[in-house]
Design a protein around this motif. Structure first.
Motif, mmCIF file in Angstrom:
data_model
loop_
_atom_site.group_PDB
_atom_site.id
_atom_site.type_symbol
_atom_site.label_atom_id
_atom_site.label_comp_id
_atom_site.label_asym_id
_atom_site.label_seq_id
_atom_site.Cartn_x
_atom_site.Cartn_y
_atom_site.Cartn_z
ATOM 1 N N PRO A 297 0.809 -1.222 0.000
ATOM 2 C CA PRO A 297 0.000 0.000 0.000
ATOM 3 C C PRO A 297 0.845 1.276 0.000
ATOM 4 N N VAL A 298 1.994 1.225 0.661
ATOM 5 C CA VAL A 298 2.811 2.438 0.776
ATOM 6 C C VAL A 298 3.516 2.739 -0.542
ATOM 7 N N GLY A 299 4.199 1.743 -1.113
ATOM 8 C CA GLY A 299 4.905 1.958 -2.375
ATOM 9 C C GLY A 299 3.954 2.347 -3.500
ATOM 10 N N LEU B 115 9.177 -1.433 -8.227
ATOM 11 C CA LEU B 115 9.594 -2.836 -8.309
ATOM 12 C C LEU B 115 8.935 -3.656 -7.224
ATOM 13 N N ASP B 116 8.524 -4.876 -7.544
ATOM 14 C CA ASP B 116 8.046 -5.775 -6.495
ATOM 15 C C ASP B 116 8.496 -7.194 -6.820
ATOM 16 N N ASP B 117 8.885 -7.917 -5.784
ATOM 17 C CA ASP B 117 9.428 -9.260 -6.012
ATOM 18 C C ASP B 117 8.340 -10.302 -6.288
ATOM 19 N N ALA B 118 7.105 -9.997 -5.912
ATOM 20 C CA ALA B 118 6.018 -10.963 -6.149
ATOM 21 C C ALA B 118 5.500 -10.799 -7.577
ATOM 22 N N ALA C 246 -4.037 -5.656 6.915
ATOM 23 C CA ALA C 246 -4.819 -4.498 7.331
ATOM 24 C C ALA C 246 -6.273 -4.617 6.900
ATOM 25 N N ILE C 247 -7.155 -4.125 7.764
ATOM 26 C CA ILE C 247 -8.551 -3.948 7.352
ATOM 27 C C ILE C 247 -9.043 -2.526 7.618
ATOM 28 N N CYS C 248 -8.530 -1.861 8.663
ATOM 29 C CA CYS C 248 -9.077 -0.547 9.042
ATOM 30 C C CYS C 248 -8.272 0.567 8.395
ATOM 31 N N PHE C 249 -8.890 1.351 7.559
ATOM 32 C CA PHE C 249 -8.216 2.487 6.933
ATOM 33 C C PHE C 249 -8.848 3.785 7.419
ATOM 34 N N GLN D 246 -10.418 -5.257 3.068
ATOM 35 C CA GLN D 246 -9.263 -6.144 3.046
ATOM 36 C C GLN D 246 -8.117 -5.443 2.313
ATOM 37 N N GLN D 247 -6.919 -5.590 2.866
ATOM 38 C CA GLN D 247 -5.763 -4.939 2.260
ATOM 39 C C GLN D 247 -5.605 -5.315 0.786
ATOM 40 N N TYR D 248 -5.991 -6.558 0.420
ATOM 41 C CA TYR D 248 -5.798 -6.934 -0.996
ATOM 42 C C TYR D 248 -6.732 -6.180 -1.928
ATOM 43 N N LYS E 47 13.141 -8.460 -7.998
ATOM 44 C CA LYS E 47 13.566 -8.472 -6.598
ATOM 45 C C LYS E 47 14.923 -7.795 -6.469
ATOM 46 N N VAL E 48 14.964 -6.795 -5.609
ATOM 47 C CA VAL E 48 16.239 -6.127 -5.357
ATOM 48 C C VAL E 48 17.102 -7.053 -4.508
ATOM 49 N N VAL E 49 18.297 -7.375 -5.004
ATOM 50 C CA VAL E 49 19.149 -8.299 -4.259
ATOM 51 C C VAL E 49 20.449 -7.647 -3.784
ATOM 52 N N GLY F 14 7.034 3.367 5.455
ATOM 53 C CA GLY F 14 6.103 2.281 5.771
ATOM 54 C C GLY F 14 6.719 1.297 6.749
ATOM 55 N N ASP F 15 6.238 0.045 6.667
ATOM 56 C CA ASP F 15 6.697 -0.993 7.595
ATOM 57 C C ASP F 15 8.206 -1.214 7.547
ATOM 58 N N ALA F 16 8.838 -0.901 6.442
ATOM 59 C CA ALA F 16 10.295 -1.057 6.371
ATOM 60 C C ALA F 16 10.962 -0.146 7.398
ATOM 61 N N ARG G 193 -2.475 1.295 13.059
ATOM 62 C CA ARG G 193 -1.500 2.346 12.792
ATOM 63 C C ARG G 193 -0.414 1.930 11.806
ATOM 64 N N GLY G 194 -0.473 0.703 11.293
ATOM 65 C CA GLY G 194 0.581 0.234 10.387
ATOM 66 C C GLY G 194 0.459 0.863 9.016
ATOM 67 N N ALA G 195 -0.473 0.390 8.234
ATOM 68 C CA ALA G 195 -0.638 0.916 6.880
ATOM 69 C C ALA G 195 -0.991 2.402 6.919
ATOM 70 N N ASN G 196 -1.850 2.778 7.880
ATOM 71 C CA ASN G 196 -2.259 4.189 7.913
ATOM 72 C C ASN G 196 -1.054 5.115 8.113
ATOM 73 N N SER G 197 -0.128 4.728 8.984
ATOM 74 C CA SER G 197 1.032 5.606 9.179
ATOM 75 C C SER G 197 1.972 5.518 7.977
HETATM 76 C C1 LIG Z 1 -2.980 -9.047 11.383
HETATM 77 C C2 LIG Z 1 -2.639 -7.674 10.888
HETATM 78 C C3 LIG Z 1 -3.615 -6.690 10.921
HETATM 79 C C4 LIG Z 1 -3.330 -5.407 10.493
HETATM 80 N N1 LIG Z 1 -4.314 -4.472 10.521
HETATM 81 C C5 LIG Z 1 -4.047 -3.227 10.101
HETATM 82 C C6 LIG Z 1 -5.081 -2.267 10.029
HETATM 83 O O1 LIG Z 1 -6.248 -2.567 10.327
HETATM 84 N N2 LIG Z 1 -4.773 -1.019 9.598
HETATM 85 C C7 LIG Z 1 -3.503 -0.686 9.224
HETATM 86 O O2 LIG Z 1 -3.284 0.470 8.864
HETATM 87 N N3 LIG Z 1 -2.503 -1.578 9.236
HETATM 88 C C8 LIG Z 1 -2.745 -2.850 9.654
HETATM 89 N N4 LIG Z 1 -1.758 -3.783 9.605
HETATM 90 C C9 LIG Z 1 -0.414 -3.403 9.122
HETATM 91 C C10 LIG Z 1 -0.308 -3.361 7.582
HETATM 92 O O3 LIG Z 1 -0.629 -4.607 7.038
HETATM 93 C C11 LIG Z 1 1.101 -2.956 7.189
HETATM 94 O O4 LIG Z 1 1.469 -1.821 7.940
HETATM 95 C C12 LIG Z 1 1.224 -2.623 5.699
HETATM 96 O O5 LIG Z 1 1.084 -3.746 4.904
HETATM 97 C C13 LIG Z 1 2.582 -1.986 5.392
HETATM 98 O O6 LIG Z 1 2.621 -1.648 4.051
HETATM 99 P P1 LIG Z 1 3.991 -1.498 3.285
HETATM 100 O O7 LIG Z 1 3.625 -1.076 1.904
HETATM 101 O O8 LIG Z 1 4.929 -0.672 4.075
HETATM 102 O O9 LIG Z 1 4.651 -2.960 3.283
HETATM 103 P P2 LIG Z 1 4.088 -4.337 2.712
HETATM 104 O O10 LIG Z 1 2.632 -4.329 2.597
HETATM 105 O O11 LIG Z 1 4.732 -5.394 3.511
HETATM 106 O O12 LIG Z 1 4.672 -4.385 1.229
HETATM 107 C C14 LIG Z 1 6.040 -4.615 0.974
HETATM 108 C C15 LIG Z 1 6.175 -5.062 -0.479
HETATM 109 O O13 LIG Z 1 7.571 -5.113 -0.812
HETATM 110 C C16 LIG Z 1 7.839 -6.274 -1.571
HETATM 111 N N5 LIG Z 1 9.256 -6.581 -1.396
HETATM 112 C C17 LIG Z 1 9.876 -6.996 -0.268
HETATM 113 N N6 LIG Z 1 11.188 -7.144 -0.473
HETATM 114 C C18 LIG Z 1 11.428 -6.828 -1.778
HETATM 115 C C19 LIG Z 1 12.606 -6.787 -2.599
HETATM 116 N N7 LIG Z 1 13.812 -7.092 -2.113
HETATM 117 N N8 LIG Z 1 12.465 -6.406 -3.872
HETATM 118 C C20 LIG Z 1 11.248 -6.082 -4.380
HETATM 119 N N9 LIG Z 1 10.121 -6.086 -3.653
HETATM 120 C C21 LIG Z 1 10.205 -6.459 -2.363
HETATM 121 C C22 LIG Z 1 6.886 -7.318 -0.978
HETATM 122 O O14 LIG Z 1 6.607 -8.352 -1.879
HETATM 123 C C23 LIG Z 1 5.636 -6.477 -0.702
HETATM 124 O O15 LIG Z 1 4.769 -6.442 -1.819
HETATM 125 C C24 LIG Z 1 -2.022 -5.089 10.026
HETATM 126 C C25 LIG Z 1 -1.042 -6.077 9.971
HETATM 127 C C26 LIG Z 1 -1.338 -7.356 10.380
HETATM 128 C C27 LIG Z 1 -0.287 -8.398 10.303
#
Ligand SMILES: Cc1cc2nc3c(=O)[nH]c(=O)nc-3n(C[C@H](O)[C@H](O)[C@H](O)COP(=O)(O)OP(=O)(O)OC[C@H]3O[C@@H](n4cnc5c(N)ncnc54)[C@H](O)[C@@H]3O)c2cc1C
Lengths: 514, 70
Positions: A12-14, A31-34, A43-46, A102-104, A127-129, A283-285, A295-299
């Motif tokens: 969601p962040v990228g 870029l994404d490795d998947a 995530a579900i709550c936005f 749903q996050q998807y 995939k960045v290696v 983001g989560d990184a 606060r994960g995806a939202n932040s």
């Molecule tokens: C049970 C659960 C419930 C949650 N509920 C909430 C919620 O309600 N609200 C909320 O805001 N947050 C929630 N979160 C947190 C939320 O899911 C994450 O904060 C969010 O997914 C972070 O987004 P992101 O884009 O930073 O990272 P990610 O979603 O993890 O995306 C990272 C992407 O990088 C790709 N990647 C990784 N390494 C490489 C590489 N070397 N090269 C290329 N691509 C790469 C991965 O394939 C992936 O697609 C929840 C988390 C969990 C586990």
């Protein structure tokens, strides 16, 4: 060939960052490795703020149409309702307090938007290696099904999630706290008449001594969290035949199917620095929180909106590279806020010691009749954007009773165009262009604003009207007063009597030129 | 500011009141009662600095008396 920006990770962040940059006229490689978006229970709550960003990115409509809108949460202790809260008690906002989606779905709508923007080059199975920092750029080695190649970029934004490989590649740490308790997260499909509210239990009759959460998602899917304690065997607890009786006890029936089951241990941690030469973490990184409080995806989305305009201005040559330091300051403070809030919630839900549990039980017991204890009951404090203590903000020189202070995000309000069409302030802000905006309460002649500042004038004879008076109220606006908004909709400065030089000075400060 | 001078007109009675509240309770029940009392009284004071000073003082005296083996 040198790319201005390469984003690693299409979560969601990228994805959101790529769209924001492209809408600001910036070319991006993503870029994404998947080979497609992720699945599973995430995530579900936005939040409202995330939806406001997504509205500016052109995707909020689909999110809201599909999502479950909610604003009420209830907290139970044992079989009894302790209290309920309303996250958006006032009208006149375009966006709801929260949606569940749903996050998807969120990711797939973002991908659809990405595909509409020719400036984004989205590459799956990349995939960045490896990563090398050069003087004025970074070099990425990318593994694909057809072999390796290298990419050079002025800036790399690492949005590669909590397990970030790029973190290791720049030699950065990621430290914090891991909570001992384990949580079962089940997404369950069933038809049920529960209201669209967030229900949280301490010590419910169906799951003695632990906590539980029930929350509705689209497609008749319900998110259920059950605390399992520190000693549970995750491999066993994950088995559907073991999960089924737990959920049946909760629901009082067995008429459901599983969409997804997982067992998590939660963590709160962050990188010390988000900027590593040419690599920026978001983001989560960069930071990870436990999910209580959403606060994960939202932040992470707030990171993206904070970074996009700064990077775009730097790459256009409109701001010095030093403007990025403010990203690290602002979002670092926000990460601390979010970690603090979600750590407190997790500790309240899963006390560390027997005495900590006694104190928690005392709070729950007192909450039935004492208001102060009710306010200590912590089943998750839901995500709100931080107010930045920021070098980009101009300190108030005038007196204000209310209104968003410098460093706070803009508040929405319902307005009318001169011809009487309804328009929300957030919509007018997005339509005004993608740069700085002066929000003026019209008083006769318009104030002079610099060329690169868009101008929104609100008043009886101005292009925008405030018939309901909510803009005036929310912004403590008097004729002639004005707010200078940054391109991300945060307040840079505000003035009772804006003078052109003061606006110019605030712009310079907010662009990192002061 | 945390006040440590005597605030009760009858300190013996105040002490008694607290002690008697624990009469007949198991250690577990007593600990639960103390937890509720601390929360109620802390909220009544309603000042985080005072609370902080009280925690500091209580911890310092506790560790002093433990190291002296009294
Ligand atoms: C049970 C659960 C419930 C949650 N509920 C909430 C919620 O309600 N609200 C909320 O805001 N947050 C929630 N979160 C947190 C939320 O899911 C994450 O904060 C969010 O997914 C972070 O987004 P992101 O884009 O930073 O990272 P990610 O979603 O993890 O995306 C990272 C992407 O990088 C790709 N990647 C990784 N390494 C490489 C590489 N070397 N090269 C290329 N691509 C790469 C991965 O394939 C992936 O697609 C929840 C988390 C969990 C586990």
């Amino acid at each position: 060939m040198r790319h201005p920006v390469v984003i690693v990770g299409a979560g969601p962040v990228g994805l959101s960052l790529a769209i924001d940059l492209a809408q600001r006229g910036q070319r991006v490689v993503l870029l994404d490795d998947a080979d497609r978006i992720g699945d599973g229970s995430r995530a579900i709550c936005f939040s409202k703020r995330s939806l406001e960003l997504w509205d500016r990115l052109g995707v909020a409509g689909r999110m809201i149409d599909k999502g479950v809108v909610w604003k009420v949460g209830k907290i139970f202790s044992g079989p009894e309702l302790l209290y309920q809260f309303d996250l958006l008690p006032e009208d006149g906002h375009k966006m709801p307090a929260f949606i569940n989606l749903q996050q998807y779905y969120a990711e797939s709508y973002l991908v659809d938007r990405v595909l509409q923007l020719p400036d984004i080059d989205l590459r799956w199975r990349n995939k960045v290696v490896a990563l090398a920092q050069r003087n004025d750029h970074a070099e990425l080695t990318i593994d694909t099904p057809d072999g390796n190649y290298t990419l050079r970029a002025d800036y790399v934004v690492a949005c590669d999630g909590a397990r970030s490989g790029l973190r290791g590649m720049v030699g950065a740490d990621f430290s914090g706290e891991t909570f001992e308790d384990q949580f079962l997260i089940a997404d369950v499909k069933m038809t049920a008449a529960f209201p669209t509210e967030r229900w949280f239990w301490f010590d419910p009759p169906f799951h003695g001594g632990q906590s539980a959460l029930l929350h509705k998602q689209p497609d008749d899917v319900w998110r259920i969290d059950l605390q399992l304690g520190p000693d549970a065997d995750a491999a066993l607890e994950r088995l559907p035949e073991n999960v089924r009786p737990r959920i049946a006890r909760m629901l009082g029936h067995d008429d459901f199917e599983f969409e997804w089951i997982s067992v998590y241990k939660f963590q709160c941690r962050r990188m010390q620095r988000f900027l590593h030469e040419r690599v920026i973490f978001a983001g989560d990184a960069a930071h990870q929180v436990s999910p209580f409080g959403a606060r994960g995806a939202n932040s992470g989305l707030e990171d993206a909106e904070n970074l996009a305009w700064k990077l775009a201005m730097i790459l256009r040559g409109d701001a010095p590279a030093g403007l990025l330091a403010s990203y690290e300051i602002e979002r670092g403070l926000a990460a601390d806020d979010n970690i603090r809030a979600s750590t407190r919630s997790t500790n309240f839900i899963a006390p560390h010691s027997r005495q900590e549990r006694r104190l928690r039980q005392a709070v729950l017991a007192l909450a039935k009749e004492a208001d102060f204890a009710k306010r200590m009951v912590n089943g998750g404090r839901l995500s709100v954007p931080s107010v930045y203590a920021s070098p980009l903000s101009t300190v108030d020189a005038d007196a204000w009773r209310t209104g968003p202070e410098p460093g706070a995000h803009m508040l929405d309000a319902p307005l009318q165009t001169a011809s009487g069409e309804p328009v929300y302030l957030t919509e007018a802000f997005s339509a005004a262009g993608r740069g700085f905006v002066l929000l003026e309460s019209a008083n006769g002649a318009a104030v002079n604003v610099p060329d690169n500042v868009a101008h929104l004038r609100i008043g009886a004879d101005a292009p925008l009207r405030d018939d309901a008076g909510l803009f005036a109220k929310r912004y403590d606006a008097a004729p002639g007063s004005a707010y200078l908004l940054r391109p991300d909709g945060y307040v840079a400065a505000r003035f009772r009597h804006p003078a052109p030089q003061a606006i110019e000075a605030a712009m310079a400060r907010a662009s990192g030129r002061a | 500011m945390l006040s440590t001078q005597s605030n009760f007109t009858d300190p013996d009675a105040a002490y008694r009141l607290i002690v008697e509240a624990h009469r007949g309770l198991s250690d577990e029940q007593s600990a639960a009662l103390d937890a509720a009392l601390v929360l109620l009284l802390a909220n009544h004071i309603g000042d985080a600095d005072v609370l902080h000073a009280a925690i500091e003082l209580a911890k310092r005296r506790l560790s002093d008396s433990q190291t002296k083996g009294t």
